[in-house]
Design a protein around this motif. Structure first.
Motif, PDB file in Angstrom:
ATOM      1  N   ILE A  77      51.150  29.254  32.906  1.00  0.00           N
ATOM      2  CA  ILE A  77      50.346  30.048  33.258  1.00  0.00           C
ATOM      3  C   ILE A  77      48.829  29.556  34.027  1.00  0.00           C
ATOM      4  O   ILE A  77      48.378  29.186  33.106  1.00  0.00           O
ATOM      5  N   ILE A  78      48.560  30.060  35.558  1.00  0.00           N
ATOM      6  CA  ILE A  78      47.147  29.683  35.574  1.00  0.00           C
ATOM      7  C   ILE A  78      47.089  31.271  35.759  1.00  0.00           C
ATOM      8  O   ILE A  78      47.418  32.072  36.770  1.00  0.00           O
ATOM      9  N   ILE A  79      45.619  31.536  34.777  1.00  0.00           N
ATOM     10  CA  ILE A  79      45.289  33.053  35.244  1.00  0.00           C
ATOM     11  C   ILE A  79      44.402  32.415  36.957  1.00  0.00           C
ATOM     12  O   ILE A  79      42.799  32.492  36.237  1.00  0.00           O
ATOM     13  N   CYS A  80      44.328  33.863  37.520  1.00  0.00           N
ATOM     14  CA  CYS A  80      43.960  32.971  39.078  1.00  0.00           C
ATOM     15  C   CYS A  80      42.839  34.622  39.529  1.00  0.00           C
ATOM     16  O   CYS A  80      43.551  35.140  39.906  1.00  0.00           O
ATOM     17  N   LEU A  81      41.954  34.950  38.784  1.00  0.00           N
ATOM     18  CA  LEU A  81      41.006  35.885  39.347  1.00  0.00           C
ATOM     19  C   LEU A  81      39.915  36.321  39.529  1.00  0.00           C
ATOM     20  O   LEU A  81      39.622  34.423  39.682  1.00  0.00           O
ATOM     21  N   ASP A  82      39.318  36.987  40.653  1.00  0.00           N
ATOM     22  CA  ASP A  82      37.643  36.677  40.817  1.00  0.00           C
ATOM     23  C   ASP A  82      36.612  36.431  39.792  1.00  0.00           C
ATOM     24  O   ASP A  82      37.157  37.352  38.497  1.00  0.00           O
ATOM     25  N   ASN A  83      35.937  36.272  40.518  1.00  0.00           N
ATOM     26  CA  ASN A  83      34.927  36.146  40.137  1.00  0.00           C
ATOM     27  C   ASN A  83      34.221  37.258  39.440  1.00  0.00           C
ATOM     28  O   ASN A  83      33.640  36.843  37.971  1.00  0.00           O
ATOM     29  N   ASP A  84      34.696  38.686  39.460  1.00  0.00           N
ATOM     30  CA  ASP A  84      34.093  39.626  38.758  1.00  0.00           C
ATOM     31  C   ASP A  84      34.628  39.948  37.516  1.00  0.00           C
ATOM     32  O   ASP A  84      34.500  41.183  36.725  1.00  0.00           O
ATOM     33  N   ALA A  85      36.025  39.759  37.483  1.00  0.00           N
ATOM     34  CA  ALA A  85      37.171  39.339  36.573  1.00  0.00           C
ATOM     35  C   ALA A  85      37.034  38.613  35.398  1.00  0.00           C
ATOM     36  O   ALA A  85      37.755  38.264  34.353  1.00  0.00           O
ATOM     37  N   LYS A  86      35.526  38.139  35.564  1.00  0.00           N
ATOM     38  CA  LYS A  86      35.611  37.022  34.298  1.00  0.00           C
ATOM     39  C   LYS A  86      35.893  37.494  32.979  1.00  0.00           C
ATOM     40  O   LYS A  86      36.679  36.901  32.108  1.00  0.00           O
ATOM     41  N   SER A 118      36.480  32.446  44.931  1.00  0.00           N
ATOM     42  CA  SER A 118      35.713  33.099  45.040  1.00  0.00           C
ATOM     43  C   SER A 118      36.141  34.367  46.752  1.00  0.00           C
ATOM     44  O   SER A 118      35.346  35.145  47.147  1.00  0.00           O
ATOM     45  N   LYS A 119      37.785  33.762  46.770  1.00  0.00           N
ATOM     46  CA  LYS A 119      38.282  34.982  47.790  1.00  0.00           C
ATOM     47  C   LYS A 119      39.500  34.674  47.095  1.00  0.00           C
ATOM     48  O   LYS A 119      40.846  34.004  46.730  1.00  0.00           O
ATOM     49  N   ASP A 120      40.120  36.226  47.637  1.00  0.00           N
ATOM     50  CA  ASP A 120      41.327  37.342  47.770  1.00  0.00           C
ATOM     51  C   ASP A 120      42.699  36.525  47.873  1.00  0.00           C
ATOM     52  O   ASP A 120      42.245  35.789  49.530  1.00  0.00           O
ATOM     53  N   LEU A 121      43.455  35.345  47.328  1.00  0.00           N
ATOM     54  CA  LEU A 121      44.390  35.078  47.473  1.00  0.00           C
ATOM     55  C   LEU A 121      45.427  35.372  48.716  1.00  0.00           C
ATOM     56  O   LEU A 121      46.222  34.640  49.279  1.00  0.00           O
ATOM     57  N   LYS A 122      45.650  36.625  48.578  1.00  0.00           N
ATOM     58  CA  LYS A 122      46.844  37.017  49.622  1.00  0.00           C
ATOM     59  C   LYS A 122      45.802  37.426  51.307  1.00  0.00           C
ATOM     60  O   LYS A 122      46.743  37.226  51.924  1.00  0.00           O
ATOM     61  N   TYR A 123      44.376  36.785  51.276  1.00  0.00           N
ATOM     62  CA  TYR A 123      44.032  36.735  52.544  1.00  0.00           C
ATOM     63  C   TYR A 123      44.303  34.850  53.107  1.00  0.00           C
ATOM     64  O   TYR A 123      43.624  34.812  54.011  1.00  0.00           O
ATOM     65  N   CYS A 124      44.663  34.033  52.205  1.00  0.00           N
ATOM     66  CA  CYS A 124      44.539  33.164  52.021  1.00  0.00           C
ATOM     67  C   CYS A 124      45.892  32.502  53.183  1.00  0.00           C
ATOM     68  O   CYS A 124      46.577  32.924  52.367  1.00  0.00           O
ATOM     69  N   PRO A 125      46.148  31.478  53.426  1.00  0.00           N
ATOM     70  CA  PRO A 125      47.298  30.188  54.137  1.00  0.00           C
ATOM     71  C   PRO A 125      47.533  29.544  52.563  1.00  0.00           C
ATOM     72  O   PRO A 125      46.817  29.271  52.442  1.00  0.00           O
ATOM     73  N   ARG A 126      49.021  28.993  53.145  1.00  0.00           N
ATOM     74  CA  ARG A 126      49.699  28.594  52.468  1.00  0.00           C
ATOM     75  C   ARG A 126      48.960  27.919  51.576  1.00  0.00           C
ATOM     76  O   ARG A 126      48.839  26.993  50.551  1.00  0.00           O
ATOM     77  N   HIS A 127      48.742  26.857  52.558  1.00  0.00           N
ATOM     78  CA  HIS A 127      47.783  25.742  51.961  1.00  0.00           C
ATOM     79  C   HIS A 127      46.395  25.718  51.755  1.00  0.00           C
ATOM     80  O   HIS A 127      46.228  24.753  50.415  1.00  0.00           O
ATOM     81  N   GLU A 128      45.824  26.698  51.272  1.00  0.00           N
ATOM     82  CA  GLU A 128      44.762  27.054  51.136  1.00  0.00           C
ATOM     83  C   GLU A 128      44.569  27.797  49.170  1.00  0.00           C
ATOM     84  O   GLU A 128      44.429  26.828  48.423  1.00  0.00           O
ATOM     85  N   ILE A 129      45.912  28.169  49.512  1.00  0.00           N
ATOM     86  CA  ILE A 129      46.251  29.190  47.680  1.00  0.00           C
ATOM     87  C   ILE A 129      46.393  27.624  46.921  1.00  0.00           C
ATOM     88  O   ILE A 129      46.069  27.103  46.103  1.00  0.00           O
ATOM     89  N   ILE A 130      47.247  26.504  47.766  1.00  0.00           N
ATOM     90  CA  ILE A 130      47.874  25.587  46.545  1.00  0.00           C
ATOM     91  C   ILE A 130      46.565  24.527  46.632  1.00  0.00           C
ATOM     92  O   ILE A 130      46.149  23.685  45.654  1.00  0.00           O
ATOM     93  N   ASN A 131      45.477  24.120  47.468  1.00  0.00           N
ATOM     94  CA  ASN A 131      43.969  23.600  46.989  1.00  0.00           C
ATOM     95  C   ASN A 131      43.816  24.101  46.233  1.00  0.00           C
ATOM     96  O   ASN A 131      43.077  23.396  45.282  1.00  0.00           O
ATOM     97  N   VAL A 132      43.809  25.539  45.949  1.00  0.00           N
ATOM     98  CA  VAL A 132      42.289  26.320  45.018  1.00  0.00           C
ATOM     99  C   VAL A 132      43.476  26.071  43.500  1.00  0.00           C
ATOM    100  O   VAL A 132      42.754  25.861  42.849  1.00  0.00           O
ATOM    101  N   LEU A 133      44.631  26.012  43.654  1.00  0.00           N
ATOM    102  CA  LEU A 133      45.463  26.228  42.715  1.00  0.00           C
ATOM    103  C   LEU A 133      45.603  24.513  41.798  1.00  0.00           C
ATOM    104  O   LEU A 133      45.319  24.198  40.503  1.00  0.00           O
ATOM    105  N   THR A 134      45.172  24.043  42.774  1.00  0.00           N
ATOM    106  CA  THR A 134      45.372  22.118  42.550  1.00  0.00           C
ATOM    107  C   THR A 134      44.313  21.790  42.184  1.00  0.00           C
ATOM    108  O   THR A 134      43.755  20.604  41.677  1.00  0.00           O
ATOM    109  N   GLN A 135      42.934  22.319  41.961  1.00  0.00           N
ATOM    110  CA  GLN A 135      41.744  22.014  41.529  1.00  0.00           C
ATOM    111  C   GLN A 135      41.554  21.604  40.749  1.00  0.00           C
ATOM    112  O   GLN A 135      41.978  22.801  39.976  1.00  0.00           O
TER     113      GLN A 135
END
Length: 106
Positions: free
Chosen positions: A58-67, A89-106
């Motif tokens: 499980i990856i918990i992926c929340l905004d910075n304000d929800a630390k 820093s950017k809500d995932l619902k506004y990200c394209p598929r490739h950007e979500i994958i990049n965020v989660l694999t970094q």
């Protein structure tokens, strides 16, 4: 609306990503790599933990304000399933598929 005692799960991957809302869970699932999970509230119920422990990771992926919430969730899940936290820093619902994958694999 309806039963909110469980979790809202979108997808069927054994790697789940906990996000803040249903649209973000749908965006995560659109990657076809991850299952998006929206939990309602800050404390995990026994029913929610049961739903979450079926995942390999499980990856918990929340905004910075929800630390604080992210760390609390991590503590509640430790020992049940492999779990990590990513702050975004950017809500995932506004990200394209490739950007979500990049965020989660970094």
């Amino acid at each position: 609306y309806g039963d909110t005692t469980g979790v809202l799960t979108v997808g069927n991957s054994d790697i789940a990503v906990i996000v803040e809302d249903a649209p973000s869970a749908c965006a995560v699932a659109s990657t076809e790599i991850y299952t998006g999970i929206a939990i309602l509230g800050t404390n995990l119920s026994t029913k929610q933990k049961h739903c979450l422990k079926k995942h390999r990771k499980i990856i918990i992926c929340l905004d910075n304000d929800a630390k604080g919430k992210a760390i609390k969730l991590l503590r509640q899940l430790q020992g049940l399933v492999e779990c990590t936290v990513k702050f975004i820093s950017k809500d995932l619902k506004y990200c394209p598929r490739h950007e979500i994958i990049n965020v989660l694999t970094q």
